[in-house]
Structure formats: structure tokens, C-alpha cells
Scaffold this motif. Structure first.
Motif, PDB file in Angstrom:
ATOM      1  N   ARG A  95      -8.363 -99.483  55.951  1.00  8.31           N
ATOM      2  CA  ARG A  95      -9.566 -99.619  56.959  1.00  8.31           C
ATOM      3  C   ARG A  95      -9.402-100.749  57.732  1.00  8.31           C
ATOM      4  O   ARG A  95     -10.315-101.181  58.620  1.00  8.31           O
ATOM      5  N   LEU A  96      -8.177-101.184  57.916  1.00 10.55           N
ATOM      6  CA  LEU A  96      -7.700-102.109  59.116  1.00 10.55           C
ATOM      7  C   LEU A  96      -7.059-101.145  60.031  1.00 10.55           C
ATOM      8  O   LEU A  96      -6.660-100.212  60.012  1.00 10.55           O
ATOM      9  N   THR A  97      -7.303-101.590  61.359  1.00 18.15           N
ATOM     10  CA  THR A  97      -6.528-101.088  62.723  1.00 18.15           C
ATOM     11  C   THR A  97      -5.028-101.293  62.285  1.00 18.15           C
ATOM     12  O   THR A  97      -4.603-102.285  61.637  1.00 18.15           O
ATOM     13  N   THR A 150       1.862 -98.764  70.231  1.00 18.98           N
ATOM     14  CA  THR A 150       1.060 -99.421  71.109  1.00 18.98           C
ATOM     15  C   THR A 150      -0.561 -99.062  71.312  1.00 18.98           C
ATOM     16  O   THR A 150      -1.326 -99.215  71.259  1.00 18.98           O
ATOM     17  N   ASN A 151      -0.167 -97.468  71.597  1.00 21.05           N
ATOM     18  CA  ASN A 151      -1.451 -96.836  72.037  1.00 21.05           C
ATOM     19  C   ASN A 151      -2.229 -96.672  70.873  1.00 21.05           C
ATOM     20  O   ASN A 151      -3.526 -96.207  71.184  1.00 21.05           O
ATOM     21  N   ASP A 152      -1.865 -96.833  69.494  1.00 17.90           N
ATOM     22  CA  ASP A 152      -2.821 -96.331  68.478  1.00 17.90           C
ATOM     23  C   ASP A 152      -2.970 -98.112  67.658  1.00 17.90           C
ATOM     24  O   ASP A 152      -3.507 -97.795  66.598  1.00 17.90           O
ATOM     25  N   ALA A 153      -2.663 -98.975  68.296  1.00 14.76           N
ATOM     26  CA  ALA A 153      -2.822-100.170  67.634  1.00 14.76           C
ATOM     27  C   ALA A 153      -4.448-100.531  67.222  1.00 14.76           C
ATOM     28  O   ALA A 153      -4.621-100.972  66.171  1.00 14.76           O
ATOM     29  N   GLY A 154      -5.458 -99.967  67.981  1.00 14.91           N
ATOM     30  CA  GLY A 154      -6.592-100.296  67.628  1.00 14.91           C
ATOM     31  C   GLY A 154      -7.246 -99.161  66.988  1.00 14.91           C
ATOM     32  O   GLY A 154      -8.480 -99.124  66.385  1.00 14.91           O
ATOM     33  N   THR A 155      -6.574 -98.172  66.344  1.00 15.36           N
ATOM     34  CA  THR A 155      -7.050 -97.019  65.596  1.00 15.36           C
ATOM     35  C   THR A 155      -6.762 -97.550  63.902  1.00 15.36           C
ATOM     36  O   THR A 155      -5.870 -98.116  63.571  1.00 15.36           O
ATOM     37  N   LEU A 156      -7.913 -97.271  63.324  1.00 18.75           N
ATOM     38  CA  LEU A 156      -7.882 -97.490  61.792  1.00 18.75           C
ATOM     39  C   LEU A 156      -6.586 -96.551  61.156  1.00 18.75           C
ATOM     40  O   LEU A 156      -6.315 -95.409  61.549  1.00 18.75           O
ATOM     41  N   GLU A 211      -2.968-102.710  64.053  1.00 17.35           N
ATOM     42  CA  GLU A 211      -2.419-104.180  64.393  1.00 17.35           C
ATOM     43  C   GLU A 211      -3.106-105.195  63.460  1.00 17.35           C
ATOM     44  O   GLU A 211      -2.412-106.151  63.070  1.00 17.35           O
ATOM     45  N   GLN A 212      -4.061-104.852  63.051  1.00 22.04           N
ATOM     46  CA  GLN A 212      -4.923-105.739  62.256  1.00 22.04           C
ATOM     47  C   GLN A 212      -3.817-105.908  60.634  1.00 22.04           C
ATOM     48  O   GLN A 212      -3.713-106.874  60.189  1.00 22.04           O
ATOM     49  N   LEU A 213      -3.204-104.820  60.590  1.00 24.35           N
ATOM     50  CA  LEU A 213      -2.588-104.669  59.043  1.00 24.35           C
ATOM     51  C   LEU A 213      -1.412-105.489  59.368  1.00 24.35           C
ATOM     52  O   LEU A 213      -1.114-106.118  58.286  1.00 24.35           O
ATOM     53  N   ASP A 247      -6.856 -93.316  59.724  1.00 22.77           N
ATOM     54  CA  ASP A 247      -6.756 -92.155  60.660  1.00 22.77           C
ATOM     55  C   ASP A 247      -5.497 -91.850  61.207  1.00 22.77           C
ATOM     56  O   ASP A 247      -5.333 -90.840  61.937  1.00 22.77           O
ATOM     57  N   LEU A 298       4.747-103.168  67.456  1.00 27.97           N
ATOM     58  CA  LEU A 298       4.167-101.858  67.626  1.00 27.97           C
ATOM     59  C   LEU A 298       4.766-101.326  68.909  1.00 27.97           C
ATOM     60  O   LEU A 298       4.834-100.068  68.858  1.00 27.97           O
TER      61      LEU A 298
END
Lengths: 521, 265
Positions: B105-107, B140-146, B109-111, B149, B134
Motif C-alpha cells: 500500500r506504499l508507492t 520512474t513513471n510509476d514511482a507514485g503508483t501503489l 518510491e515510498q517503499l 497495482d 527508479l
């Protein structure tokens, strides 16, 4: 083919018992409970046969309608309930639709709810035994009604699961659909009050329900007993047509679901959104805290508890009335529940916990982060929930004692939870599942840990509790301030000790904890 | 990709093997999953661990990385005992476990940031390296995706990034190429080769013999919870290809005559 599906369901049921002894005990206890209820229902239905027709009719129609409604609502609230015969799993086998439908309906009857409903609706025949014609009608209508229950519930499951393509929908639905269930208590209370206030209420409710698909099938035998066969036929047609309609709709949506695999709509986002990780201190403990707080908001299993909190306030307000009662204890009760909510934290992590083990986070940091994330929002919430009820009921002079009790329970509980979650793991809903799904192997150990944990928590907070009682008995303000002092001091001590001891346990047992949670999949 | 560094790993003893596994054994109930496995991974080597399904690869690697407590045996990472000094040993290792969940449930980048901060790194370094990783892994383009997903291959890549963030001296990767697309797999191979060239050591488990033969310099064949052969690639395979040698060691090839009805003509 139908027999194969049935056998599959039975094997799945049997294998689910085999996983552990503790689980088997849980299943047996559950079965005994179910049997007890079933026995009571059957005896009640038989005894009901001696009452007059009007009363029998009222009770059967209302009870029957509630049963049908239950079969429809419960699958929505708990998405993923009993998906052992999930149609999606049969996609690759070319099973003819008719056989698949038959198999799924009969499969739906295998299991505790199915058996209970079936037996209860057959017991209805005994209720009407004094009127042979009505008894025969009851047998036929009862069986059709049971089919209606299963088909309606399957229709709802299929319809919902075709909507649950997006994860976000699933997340939100799992929580939102539960809210009506929270209010089930007040609703039942209101209905009961309606019965008490006007004797005719139940009868008129039954009259209305008897014309709806929910109650028509349960009302038909009464019409026969009263000698009104024509009316009974109409009622049977209402129920029967509904069943046929539901079957057609279900077969359509199932046919659609079988050729439309779930598609997950995802919105892409670029880098640069660190969220809480940017705001918490950049230390291991801070990182654990940021992660835990992110989960409180983003994981439906956690956020469900957050959503419930405001409803707790509403519930207590209405149960106690504006005069006080339980309402003024809103703060302490919330503090108690929130503090206990992190006691299964590692179980909720499941095997994602391996990141904590492999990075070598110290137990102290892990415990501190999790407790910290909880306190970040639990302290303000408990504070507001302690102050507001007292202001509303005009008992502001009780503020010190209530603040002391809330603080004591929250901090003591957070300390205790820090120890419990480092020592015990049990099966909880897996990541991504509905927060209200009862996981397989909800076992004896879990109930024991919960129960004993609550006892220990109350024991540790005993000084505050006793002082609170003394305060309310004597009315001496001194004891109020004493409660506040003791609550803060003892709470902080227990929190620090809890994090230390829990941390030490964690350091020793982290690999064993990981092994234990990986058993839950 | 930061090179493996020595200054934050004062515990590492010079000259010791990157990973030394001695007589590891683990039993689950009746089943003996790992039965006395010993491995010696020289520093600066690219070590392949191959074996059929259920051979005990994952169990061995879990015990070697401090995730699963062995019943018997000892594990040393650059001379540091994993089970006696777990915190020190884990600083030296980057781990990509197989078959575990992530905090999904982290993005992404967060993980990776989370993994870095858990290791006690400072924020600036974490932010900088997360961006680098990344980019290198084309996320990089999916860094903010959970992460929940993500596709299976992307999930593997983000887990790999989490294992690399602290520039470990030893990388333990369980099935790193599973479900990863060929382009990403080639990128990952380049990253790993560069990492080994700069002095790091890698141990990977894999099913793909061809890949191991091309990529690794050492290999161990493991089956039934025991090591059947170990050494440099050339020592193990002799004159044959690694795949033929593997099949010869492990056995279990069935002649394809059994399914005569499967022939369509």
C-alpha cells in the motif's frame, strides 16, 4: 458434473478443518453455537404451531423476510465471503451453464448458513402440522424460499464481483457496506420499540412484507390455513417469479463475468510524493511510524477502524441519551479500543514483515514507530472524545477524572499492545481482503489472546479505574485530579516498559514471528 | 547504483568469504527441507544457485539471510555470524526474498525510501539513491503508483531496488528474473555485473540454466535439500552445457512416450 462441484465443495470444507487443532476447536465451537441456535429455532417453530394463525403468520413472515434479506446483504458487506466456489475459478473449464448454475446453488447450501436455513424452513412444516394442506404448502414454499435465498445471494455476489474490478472500489465498498450493519442494533431497537408501543405494528409490517418477494413465500401457508387458496397461489407466484427472474439475471451476469476477466484501472503517478515519509523524522523508528500511519489511512483493514470511530460516538449518544450514561465514557472506550488495535500489527503485515527482519530494524525502533503512529492521531481523538461529551452533557467538572482515565487507558494499552504483537500472531484478514472477512482459522488462540489481553489491560489500568469510582462515589474533586496524575504517570511508565520489553522480545523472536505469519495465506 | 562501500561496514573482515554456509539443516514437521548444505561464496564472485522446484533453495537462502532460524549450521557473511550478530550481518547484505509480500500500500518510491530509512540511512542519501534506482530500473513513471497495482515484473524490480539502496557488500537474490521482461532483465544483469566488477558479491537462485551459465562465474546445484555439485561454472559443467549437467545430476527426466494420446496426428 453437478455432483463433482458438490464433492469439490465438501472436500474444500473438510480440508479447511485439517489445518490445525486450534482451528478445529474453533470450528467445533462454532458448530456447537450454530447447532444451539438451530435447535432453539426448531423447537420454537414447533411450539409456535399451537398459537393462532395470525400470530404464526406474523412471526414466520417477519423472520423469513429477515433471512432472505440477510442472504442478500451479508455478501455485500463481506466481499469475498465463501468464495470457495468462485465462478471465476471455473473459467477455463468448459462447464455448461445449466450445470454450473445447479452446482453453484447446491454448493451454496453446503456450509453452516445453508444447512441452518434449510433445516429451519423445513421445520416450518411442523409449525403447520395441524393444517395438512398448509403443511404441504409450507414444504413447497419453504424449499423455493431456500433456493431464492441462495440464488439471490449468488446474484449479488456475481454482480458485486464484476464491479470490484478496481481495487479502489473493493477497498471502499468493504468499509461503506459495513456501516448499515453497525446501525443494526439501533434499527432492531427501533423495531422492538415499535412492537411494544403498538401491538398492531408487527401484524401490519407482516402484511406489507407478505406482498414483497421477501415475505410472500412465507405467507402462503397461512393463507391456505385460513382457507384462502387463491391468495396463496398469488403469493407463491410472486416468490416463484422472483426466483425465475433472479435465475435469469444471475445466469446473464455469470455468463458476462466468465468472459470478462477483472480489469484493474490504475492511475499512474510520477515520483516526488513521499507523503508521511517526508514529515516523520528520518530514523528507522520514524520510518516505521510513517509507514504505519500511511497504512492507517490507505489500508482498508486499518482505515475501517477509523471509519467506525465517529459511529461509535453516535451509537453511544443514542444508547445513553443526552443525560449521560455510557456517552460520557466515549473517550475512555475509544482510547481502550484504539490502543488495543495495534496488538495484531505484525499479523496484519503478513510476510511483508520480512522487510523489517531483513533490514535488521531493532525491536525498540519497530515498537516505537508503531505505537508513535497510533498516538499521533489517537491522542487528539481521545482528547476530543473525552471533552466533547462532557461539554454536551454539561458535566465539565468531571473533566480531570475522564482525561486521566482516557490517558491512562490509551498509553497503558499502547504499551501492552507493543508487547502482545511481538509475542502473539494469529490469522487476520490478509492484505487486500475485506476488513470484516473472518479469515479461515479464526481460532481459539485468537479469542484467548484477545480476552486475556483485555483483562490484563483493565488490570494494569486498575489504579485509574478505582480512583474514578472513588471520585464518582465521594464527589471529591481531589480524586479527579489524582486520576489525571496517576493516568499520565502510570500510562507513560507502562508505555516505556511496553516498548522496551516488546522490543527485547521482538529482537529475540523476529524470525519466528515471520515464520508464524507466513503460515497465514 | 552506488558501489559497495566499506566505511559503513566496519564489521566486515577482510579476506573472509562473502558468504560461508556451513552444514545448514532445517526440518518442517516430518519433512527435512534442507539437509546439511555447505556453500562457500568467494568475495567478488557472481554465484548461481540452481535446483529443481522444492530443492530447498529458498529455505537455504532464508536461513543464510537471517529470515529463518536454522536447526543446525552456521552462516558467516564476510566473517560475521548471521545468527550470533544479526544486526551487523544484515548491514552487509541486500536481500530479495521470493514469495513474500511487500508493503504494497506504499508507492514504489515510498517503499524504496522505507527500506533505506529502516537501514538508518540519512534522508538526502535515500532520496538521491531512490531516484537513481527508479531510473535504472525504468520505474520512474510509476514511482507514485501503489505497489499493489504493479505488475509481477515491476513488483520484482521494486523489491530489487529496496535490496540495493544501502549498497550492500553481498546481494542475495531469490529468483530475481521471474516474470521480468527481457529488456528489464538485461538492465538488471548489467547492474549486477557492474556491481560485481566494483567488488560486490552476488548469489542468485534461478531455474534458467542458460542465464546462470552466461551470467555467473560460480554455481552450486542443489536438490533434495543437499548440494550435489559446487564450484566454478567450468568445474561443474565439464564438457557439457550446464543444463545437461544439471539434468544428469538431478535426474528425473522422463521420456516423452507416455503421452501418446497428446499427438494430434
Amino acid at each position: 458434473m453437478v455432483a463433482d462441484l458438490l464433492r469439490l465443495k465438501l472436500v474444500l470444507l473438510r480440508n479447511s478443518f485439517k489445518r490445525s487443532t486450534a482451528q478445529l476447536i474453533g470450528v467445533i465451537l462454532g458448530a456447537l453455537y450454530g447447532l444451539g441456535i438451530l435447535g432453539a429455532v426448531v423447537v420454537g417453530l414447533v411450539l409456535l404451531g399451537t398459537a393462532d394463525i395470525e400470530l404464526i403468520r406474523t412471526i414466520l413472515v417477519i423472520g423469513g423476510s429477515a433471512t432472505v434479506l440477510g442472504w442478500i446483504i451479508i455478501p455485500i458487506a463481506a466481499t469475498g465471503i465463501d468464495m470457495t466456489l468462485d465462478p471465476a475459478r471455473f473459467v477455463t473449464f468448459a462447464i455448461p451453464m445449466r450445470q454450473l448454475l445447479t452446482g453453484l446453488v447446491l454448493g451454496g447450501l453446503v456450509g453452516v448458513p445453508g444447512v441452518v436455513t434449510l433445516v429451519a424452513s423445513l421445520a416450518q412444516v411442523l409449525t403447520w402440522i395441524r393444517y395438512p394442506a398448509a403443511a404441504v404448502t409450507a414444504l413447497v414454499c419453504g424449499l423455493v424460499a431456500v433456493l431464492l435465498c441462495v440464488v439471490a445471494s449468488r446474484l449479488v455476489t456475481t454482480a458485486v464481483s464484476s464491479m470490484t474490478g478496481s481495487r479502489r472500489f473493493k477497498d471502499v465498498n468493504g468499509i461503506v457496506a459495513f456501516i448499515p450493519l453497525i446501525f443494526l442494533g439501533p434499527i432492531i431497537g427501533g423495531v422492538t420499540a415499535g412492537f411494544q408501543n403498538s401491538p398492531g405494528f408487527a401484524a401490519s409490517l407482516a402484511d406489507v412484507l407478505a406482498w414483497t418477494p421477501l415475505g410472500a413465500l412465507w405467507a402462503a401457508p397461512a393463507d391456505v390455513a385460513a382457507g384462502n387458496a387463491g391468495l396463496a397461489v398469488v403469493r407463491f407466484l410472486i416468490g416463484g417469479m422472483t426466483l425465475v427472474l433472479f435465475l435469469v439475471l444471475w445466469s446473464r451476469s455469470l455468463g458476462h463475468a466468465l468472459v470478462t476477466p477483472p480489469y484493474n484501472a490504475v492511475t499512474k503517478r510520477g515520483a516526488g510524493h513521499l507523503g508521511w515519509f517526508g514529515r516523520f523524522p528520518a530514523t528507522p523508528a520514524g520510518a516505521v511510524g510513517a509507514r504505519a500511519l500511511t497504512y492507517w489511512l490507505r489500508d482498508p483493514r486499518y482505515s475501517a477502524s477509523l471509519v467506525i470511530i465517529p459511529f461509535l460516538a453516535v451509537l453511544l449518544y443514542f444508547s445513553g441519551g443526552a443525560s449521560g450514561g455510557a456517552f460520557i465514557f466515549l473517550g475512555p472506550i475509544t482510547a481502550f479500543l484504539l490502543a488495543w488495535s495495534i496488538s495484531a500489527d505484525i499479523s496484519y503485515d503478513n510476510t511483508a514483515f520480512s522487510l523489517h527482519v531483513s533490514t535488521g530494524v531493532s525491536g525498540r525502533d519497530d515498537r516505537l514507530g508503531r505505537a508513535g503512529a497510533l498516538l499521533v492521531f489517537a491522542v487528539p481523538v481521545a482528547l476530543v472524545f473525552t471533552v466533547l461529551p462532557l461539554l454536551i452533557t454539561g458535566q465539565a467538572e468531571d473533566l480531570p477524572v475522564m482525561l486521566g482515565l482516557s490517558t491512562g487507558l490509551l498509553l497503558t494499552g499502547a504499551g501492552l499492545s507493543s508487547i502482545v504483537s511481538a509475542r502473539y500472531t494469529y490469522n487476520v484478514p490478509l492484505p487486500g481482503e475485506s476488513a470484516f472477512k473472518t479469515p479461515p482459522g479464526t481460532n481459539f488462540l485468537m479469542f484467548a489472546v484477545q480476552f486475556i489481553g483485555w483483562l490484563v489491560m483493565l488490570l494494569l489500568a486498575l489504579p485509574e479505574i478505582i480512583l474514578t469510582i472513588v471520585y464518582f462515589v465521594t464527589g471529591d474533586a481531589l480524586f479527579g485530579w489524582l486520576t489525571l496524575l496517576v493516568g499520565v504517570v502510570l500510562g507513560v511508565i507502562f508505555l516505556v516498559v511496553g516498548i522496551r520489553v516488546g522490543g527485547r522480545w521482538y529482537d529475540r523472536r523476529a524470525p519466528e514471528l515471520l515464520l508464524a505469519v507466513s503460515g497465514n495465506r | 547504483m552506488p558501489p559497495p562501500s566499506d566505511e559503513n561496514n566496519p564489521q566486515a573482515r577482510a579476506g573472509a568469504a562473502a558468504l560461508s554456509v556451513r552444514g545448514l539443516a532445517k526440518r518442517f514437521g516430518e519433512k527435512i527441507a534442507v539437509n546439511g548444505v555447505s556453500l562457500e561464496v568467494p568475495p567478488g564472485s557472481f554465484y548461481g544457485l540452481v535446483g529443481p522446484n522444492g530443492a530447498g533453495k529458498t529455505t537455504t537462502l532464508s536461513m543464510a539471510t537471517g529470515l529463518l532460524r536454522p536447526d543446525y549450521g552456521q552462516v558467516l557473511v564476510h566473517g560475521v555470524d548471521v545468527w550470533a550478530q544479526p544486526l551487523e550481518a544484515k548491514k552487509l547484505m541486500g536481500i530479495l526474498p521470493d514469495g513474500v509480500r511487500l508493503f504494497d500500500r506504499l508507492t514504489g518510491e515510498q517503499l524504496v525510501t522505507y527500506a533505506g530509512l529502516l537501514r538508518g540511512m540519512d534522508r538526502d542519501t535515500v532520496v538521491e539513491r531512490t531516484g537513481d534506482l527508479l531510473r535504472a530500473l525504468d520505474l520512474t513513471n510509476d514511482a507514485g503508483t501503489l505497489v499493489v497495482d504493479y505488475s509481477a515484473g515491476m513488483t520484482k524490480k521494486i523489491a530489487l531496488a529496496s535490496a540495493l539502496i544501502h549498497a550492500p557488500k553481498l546481494l542475495v537474490l531469490d529468483e530475481p528474473f521471474e516474470s521480468v521482461d527481457p529488456v528489464s532483465a538485461a538492465n538488471i544483469r548489467d547492474i549486477l555485473t557492474g556491481y560485481v566488477r566494483s567488488g560486490g558479491s552476488v548469489i542468485v537462485s534461478s531455474h534458467v540454466m542458460d542465464l546462470v551459465q552466461r551470467m555467473c562465474d560460480h554455481v552450486a546445484v542443489i536438490a533434495g535439500g543437499a548440494v550435489l555439485a559446487a564450484g566454478t561454472i567450468d568445474e561443474v559443467r565439464g564438457d557439457a552445457t550446464l543444463e545437461d549437467r544439471f539434468v544428469e545430476l538431478v535426474g528425473g527426466r522422463s521420456t516423452s512416450e507416455g503421452l501418446s494420446w497428446l499427438r494430434t496426428s
